[in-house]
Design a protein around this motif. Structure first.
Motif, mmCIF file in Angstrom:
data_model
loop_
_atom_site.group_PDB
_atom_site.id
_atom_site.type_symbol
_atom_site.label_atom_id
_atom_site.label_comp_id
_atom_site.label_asym_id
_atom_site.label_seq_id
_atom_site.Cartn_x
_atom_site.Cartn_y
_atom_site.Cartn_z
ATOM 1 N N VAL A 29 1.098 -1.221 0.255
ATOM 2 C CA VAL A 29 -0.223 -0.591 0.031
ATOM 3 C C VAL A 29 0.631 1.145 -0.360
ATOM 4 N N MET A 30 1.983 1.722 1.098
ATOM 5 C CA MET A 30 2.772 2.518 1.408
ATOM 6 C C MET A 30 3.557 3.051 -0.756
ATOM 7 N N GLU A 31 3.910 1.428 -1.207
ATOM 8 C CA GLU A 31 4.144 1.907 -3.054
ATOM 9 C C GLU A 31 3.256 1.942 -4.067
ATOM 10 N N LEU A 32 1.920 1.810 -3.668
ATOM 11 C CA LEU A 32 0.342 2.900 -4.616
ATOM 12 C C LEU A 32 0.458 4.214 -3.950
ATOM 13 N N ALA A 33 0.647 4.384 -2.927
ATOM 14 C CA ALA A 33 0.371 5.650 -2.264
ATOM 15 C C ALA A 33 1.213 6.346 -2.694
ATOM 16 N N GLY A 34 2.502 6.288 -2.596
ATOM 17 C CA GLY A 34 3.579 7.061 -2.682
ATOM 18 C C GLY A 34 3.945 7.765 -1.467
ATOM 19 N N PRO A 35 5.278 8.518 -2.221
ATOM 20 C CA PRO A 35 5.983 8.903 -0.541
ATOM 21 C C PRO A 35 4.401 10.004 0.463
ATOM 22 N N GLY A 36 4.752 9.982 1.697
ATOM 23 C CA GLY A 36 4.205 10.791 2.361
ATOM 24 C C GLY A 36 3.873 12.197 2.539
ATOM 25 N N ASN A 37 4.396 13.078 2.158
ATOM 26 C CA ASN A 37 4.824 14.394 1.802
ATOM 27 C C ASN A 37 3.833 14.828 3.057
ATOM 28 N N GLY A 38 3.766 14.675 4.003
ATOM 29 C CA GLY A 38 2.661 15.266 5.062
ATOM 30 C C GLY A 38 1.687 15.017 5.316
ATOM 31 N N ARG A 39 1.159 13.688 4.486
ATOM 32 C CA ARG A 39 -0.220 13.483 3.939
ATOM 33 C C ARG A 39 -0.836 12.165 5.797
ATOM 34 N N THR A 40 -1.985 11.710 5.830
ATOM 35 C CA THR A 40 -2.302 11.425 7.089
ATOM 36 C C THR A 40 -2.537 10.064 7.300
ATOM 37 N N ARG A 89 -2.667 6.554 20.493
ATOM 38 C CA ARG A 89 -4.254 6.288 21.215
ATOM 39 C C ARG A 89 -4.356 5.166 21.810
ATOM 40 N N VAL A 90 -4.111 5.509 22.879
ATOM 41 C CA VAL A 90 -4.355 3.879 23.580
ATOM 42 C C VAL A 90 -5.726 3.380 23.984
ATOM 43 N N SER A 91 -6.199 2.545 22.903
ATOM 44 C CA SER A 91 -7.592 2.467 22.884
ATOM 45 C C SER A 91 -8.379 0.924 22.535
ATOM 46 N N GLY A 92 -9.392 0.306 23.059
ATOM 47 C CA GLY A 92 -9.516 -0.938 22.596
ATOM 48 C C GLY A 92 -10.990 -0.297 21.213
ATOM 49 N N PHE A 93 -10.480 -1.261 20.306
ATOM 50 C CA PHE A 93 -11.203 -0.619 18.912
ATOM 51 C C PHE A 93 -12.839 -0.408 19.101
ATOM 52 N N GLU A 94 -13.574 -1.662 19.949
ATOM 53 C CA GLU A 94 -14.668 -0.813 20.626
ATOM 54 C C GLU A 94 -15.166 0.343 20.878
ATOM 55 N N ASN A 95 -13.909 1.080 21.676
ATOM 56 C CA ASN A 95 -13.939 2.275 21.501
ATOM 57 C C ASN A 95 -13.570 3.678 20.724
ATOM 58 N N VAL A 96 -13.021 3.037 19.917
ATOM 59 C CA VAL A 96 -12.429 4.424 18.550
ATOM 60 C C VAL A 96 -13.245 4.442 18.244
ATOM 61 N N THR A 97 -13.023 6.625 17.834
ATOM 62 C CA THR A 97 -14.080 7.148 17.920
ATOM 63 C C THR A 97 -13.497 8.608 16.968
ATOM 64 N N ASP A 98 -13.165 9.234 15.737
ATOM 65 C CA ASP A 98 -12.855 10.664 15.667
ATOM 66 C C ASP A 98 -11.844 10.124 14.951
ATOM 67 N N LEU A 99 -11.986 9.446 14.647
ATOM 68 C CA LEU A 99 -10.404 8.906 13.521
ATOM 69 C C LEU A 99 -10.452 9.690 12.356
ATOM 70 N N PRO A 100 -9.070 10.511 12.493
ATOM 71 C CA PRO A 100 -8.865 12.145 11.674
ATOM 72 C C PRO A 100 -8.800 11.568 10.182
ATOM 73 N N ALA A 101 -8.786 12.670 9.078
ATOM 74 C CA ALA A 101 -9.091 12.879 7.983
ATOM 75 C C ALA A 101 -8.015 12.025 7.340
ATOM 76 N N ALA A 102 -8.304 10.673 6.597
ATOM 77 C CA ALA A 102 -6.650 10.151 6.870
ATOM 78 C C ALA A 102 -6.872 9.661 4.906
ATOM 79 N N ASP A 103 -5.407 9.725 4.456
ATOM 80 C CA ASP A 103 -5.141 9.320 2.985
ATOM 81 C C ASP A 103 -4.664 8.249 3.324
ATOM 82 N N LEU A 104 -4.366 7.521 4.076
ATOM 83 C CA LEU A 104 -3.768 5.869 4.435
ATOM 84 C C LEU A 104 -5.286 5.471 5.125
ATOM 85 N N VAL A 105 -5.528 4.289 5.890
ATOM 86 C CA VAL A 105 -6.053 3.364 6.520
ATOM 87 C C VAL A 105 -4.833 2.063 6.653
ATOM 88 N N TYR A 106 -4.193 1.385 7.743
ATOM 89 C CA TYR A 106 -3.838 0.278 7.309
ATOM 90 C C TYR A 106 -4.058 -0.172 9.047
#
Length: 199
Positions: A29-40, A89-106
């Motif tokens: 996915v990093m190869e497909l996305a290219g350098p981060g260049n400050g993206r999230t 962020r230290v959190s179980g998945f059941e409590n994860v909310t308000d994820l930042p706007a992202a260009d890549l989710v792994y």
């Protein structure tokens, strides 16, 4: 049943993951996305931090999420100290909310380790967080997996996985359905390795 739900299991597992190679799915996915260049980027279930480190080194700003109490200290050891681009962020998945706007989710081998209702809610959060042009790289367990039937986990059929990806462009799809090794010993793996793009 393995001891993966036993207290201390994930702390022990993560301690042994800090020097392994970067997972192939993350490389791809990093190869497909290219350098981060400050993206999230978001690393869900960051564990030992190997993929978090790789993303930071490629110029991504990373929000790393894991439920283990020692996550921040472990990540700082893996990346070699504090990094301006890292949010933990230290959190179980059941409590994860308000994820930042992202260009890549792994999410490497992490999403299945939650109940279905938690999985569905988090999937909605992930889809909402992805920006246009963003990529998603996930490993989802299938119904033929040795662990299928564990009520604390989520296992999906191929049509169910494809339904999750509705509206996305699938760039990589590989269905693994074969015996192999897990941290706890031999098992049958049934895993959908998927990378998808937001058009």
């Amino acid at each position: 049943m393995s001891n993966r739900h036993a207290p201390g299991h994930w702390a022990e597992y993560n301690a042994g993951q800090t020097r392994r190679d970067i997972r192939e799915q993350c490389h791809r996915v990093m190869e497909l996305a290219g350098p981060g260049n400050g993206r999230t980027a978001i690393d869900l279930g960051c564990g030992g931090g190997r993929e978090t480190r790789a993303l930071l080194e490629e110029g991504w700003r990373v929000t790393a999420v894991d439920s283990e109490p020692g996550t921040e200290a472990r990540l700082l050891r893996t990346i070699g100290g504090r990094h301006a681009g890292l949010t933990v962020r230290v959190s179980g998945f059941e409590n994860v909310t308000d994820l930042p706007a992202a260009d890549l989710v792994y999410a490497g081998y992490s999403l299945p380790f939650q109940r279905r209702e938690s999985f569905d809610r988090l999937w909605t959060e992930i889809r909402s967080a992805l920006r246009p042009g963003g990529r998603l790289a996930v490993d989802i367990f299938g119904v033929n997996d040795t662990w299928a039937g564990d009520p604390a986990m989520t296992f999906l059929s191929a049509p169910e996985v494809r339904a999750l990806l509705d509206g996305l462009e699938i760039e990589h799809w590989y269905e693994e359905d074969a015996p192999g090794m897990a941290y706890t010993g031999p098992k049958h793996w049934h895993v959908f390795h998927v990378i998808a793009f937001v058009p």
